[in-house]
Design an enzyme around this catalytic site. Sequence first.
Site, short mmCIF file in Angstrom:
data_model
loop_
_atom_site.label_atom_id
_atom_site.label_comp_id
_atom_site.label_asym_id
_atom_site.label_seq_id
_atom_site.Cartn_x
_atom_site.Cartn_y
_atom_site.Cartn_z
N ASN A 6 112.65 98.07 23.85
CA ASN A 6 112.30 97.67 22.48
C ASN A 6 113.57 97.71 21.64
O ASN A 6 114.07 98.78 21.31
CB ASN A 6 111.25 98.66 21.93
CG ASN A 6 110.96 98.43 20.46
OD1 ASN A 6 111.31 97.37 19.91
ND2 ASN A 6 110.33 99.41 19.83
N TRP A 7 114.06 96.52 21.31
CA TRP A 7 115.34 96.45 20.59
C TRP A 7 115.20 96.75 19.11
O TRP A 7 116.21 96.86 18.40
CB TRP A 7 115.95 95.05 20.76
CG TRP A 7 116.37 94.71 22.15
CD1 TRP A 7 116.27 95.51 23.27
CD2 TRP A 7 116.96 93.49 22.60
NE1 TRP A 7 116.75 94.85 24.37
CE2 TRP A 7 117.18 93.61 23.98
CE3 TRP A 7 117.31 92.30 21.96
CZ2 TRP A 7 117.75 92.57 24.74
CZ3 TRP A 7 117.87 91.27 22.71
CH2 TRP A 7 118.09 91.41 24.08
N LYS A 8 113.97 96.80 18.61
CA LYS A 8 113.74 97.03 17.17
C LYS A 8 114.54 95.98 16.36
O LYS A 8 114.65 94.85 16.80
CB LYS A 8 114.09 98.47 16.79
CG LYS A 8 113.41 99.46 17.75
CD LYS A 8 113.45 100.88 17.31
CE LYS A 8 112.74 101.74 18.35
NZ LYS A 8 112.51 103.09 17.91
N HIS A 91 103.33 99.56 17.13
CA HIS A 91 104.42 100.54 17.26
C HIS A 91 104.36 101.51 16.09
O HIS A 91 104.00 101.12 14.97
CB HIS A 91 105.78 99.82 17.29
CG HIS A 91 106.90 100.75 17.64
ND1 HIS A 91 107.50 101.54 16.69
CD2 HIS A 91 107.48 101.04 18.82
CE1 HIS A 91 108.42 102.28 17.29
NE2 HIS A 91 108.43 102.00 18.58
N GLU A 93 106.52 102.66 14.18
CA GLU A 93 107.26 102.23 12.99
C GLU A 93 106.45 101.22 12.18
O GLU A 93 106.51 101.21 10.95
CB GLU A 93 108.63 101.67 13.40
CG GLU A 93 109.56 102.80 13.82
CD GLU A 93 110.59 102.44 14.87
OE1 GLU A 93 110.86 101.25 15.10
OE2 GLU A 93 111.13 103.38 15.50
N GLU A 157 103.60 107.00 22.81
CA GLU A 157 104.87 107.34 22.19
C GLU A 157 104.63 108.41 21.14
O GLU A 157 104.26 108.10 19.99
CB GLU A 157 105.48 106.11 21.52
CG GLU A 157 105.79 105.00 22.49
CD GLU A 157 106.90 104.10 21.97
OE1 GLU A 157 107.92 103.98 22.66
OE2 GLU A 157 106.76 103.54 20.87
N GLY A 163 113.39 108.23 18.77
CA GLY A 163 114.70 108.16 18.13
C GLY A 163 115.23 109.51 17.69
O GLY A 163 116.19 109.58 16.93
N SER A 193 112.66 108.66 23.26
CA SER A 193 113.92 109.24 23.73
C SER A 193 114.06 109.24 25.26
O SER A 193 114.59 110.19 25.84
CB SER A 193 114.12 110.65 23.16
OG SER A 193 114.20 110.60 21.74
N GLY A 214 113.65 102.65 23.56
CA GLY A 214 114.25 102.12 22.34
C GLY A 214 115.76 102.16 22.43
O GLY A 214 116.40 101.29 23.04
N GLY A 215 116.37 103.18 21.85
CA GLY A 215 117.82 103.29 21.74
C GLY A 215 118.56 103.02 23.04
O GLY A 215 119.57 102.28 23.05
P1 PGA Z 1 113.60 105.66 21.42
O1 PGA Z 1 112.48 104.64 20.89
O2 PGA Z 1 113.68 105.43 22.93
O3 PGA Z 1 114.84 105.28 20.70
O4 PGA Z 1 113.11 107.03 21.10
C1 PGA Z 1 111.31 104.37 21.61
C2 PGA Z 1 110.46 103.38 20.85
O5 PGA Z 1 110.42 103.44 19.62
O6 PGA Z 1 109.81 102.51 21.47
#
Ligand code: PGA
Length: 232
Positions: A6-8, A91, A93, A157, A163, A193, A214-215
């Site tokens: 997930n590149w956000k 998600h 967010e 999640e 994050g 994470s 994500g990251g």
């Molecule tokens: P993260 O994000 O791996 O940076 O914790 C995961 C996500 O939001 O899908």
Amino acid sequence: MLIAGNWKMFKGPAEAREFCVALREADLPDDVDVVVCPPYVSLGVAVQVLAGTEIGVFAQNCHWADEGAFTGEVSAPMLRELGVYGTLVGHSERRQLFGETDERVAQRTRAALAAGLQVIACVGETESEREAGETASVLRRQISVLEADDNLVIAYEPVWAIGTGKTATPEIAREAHETIKELLDLPVLYGGSVKPENAAELLAHAAVDGALVGGASLELDPFAAICRASRS
Ligand code: PGA
């Protein structure tokens, strides 16, 4: 096993192209399904560059109507037309920053599935919900609006692990995944994470069917390393 990156709101078209060209050549295991979720503006280039590979391109969200007066939104049929294979929905967010409700998540999921997209629907408790002992009830509430479908995957999640560098222990992940699977018998990814160093341990249990990253999905080496670790 499914590993989705997930590149956000990272990687515009130029960076997305560069990444996808490198990903196409990367050493990825054959028995792992690999997916990238670029921002809307980079979906087209990702679809083009990854055409003819097994790597899927997913959006990060989609609207529940096919078309209409919904300024700033993108529909599932539009994503299909672009050659996009699936989408994330719900998600944390989106839920926390954009007021996404369970009902909206359900509407988006239904519309995306009806349009022929695969869906990764995200669920998970906040830190205060976990501390209050509400994890199972939050998961039940979030899952209750969804229906099983061959093209639906759930991502667990925990919001406190996204994050933050705080990862759920394999035991916490296993317990949550089992709670979800009792409600809906579907594959469940873990997200929060995930890094090359913890991927193998997190993904070892049978109830963990992959990861939403994500990251660590923003650079090729860690992302490819997570894909490889998920197999072992
Ligand atoms: P993260 O994000 O791996 O940076 O914790 C995961 C996500 O939001 O899908």
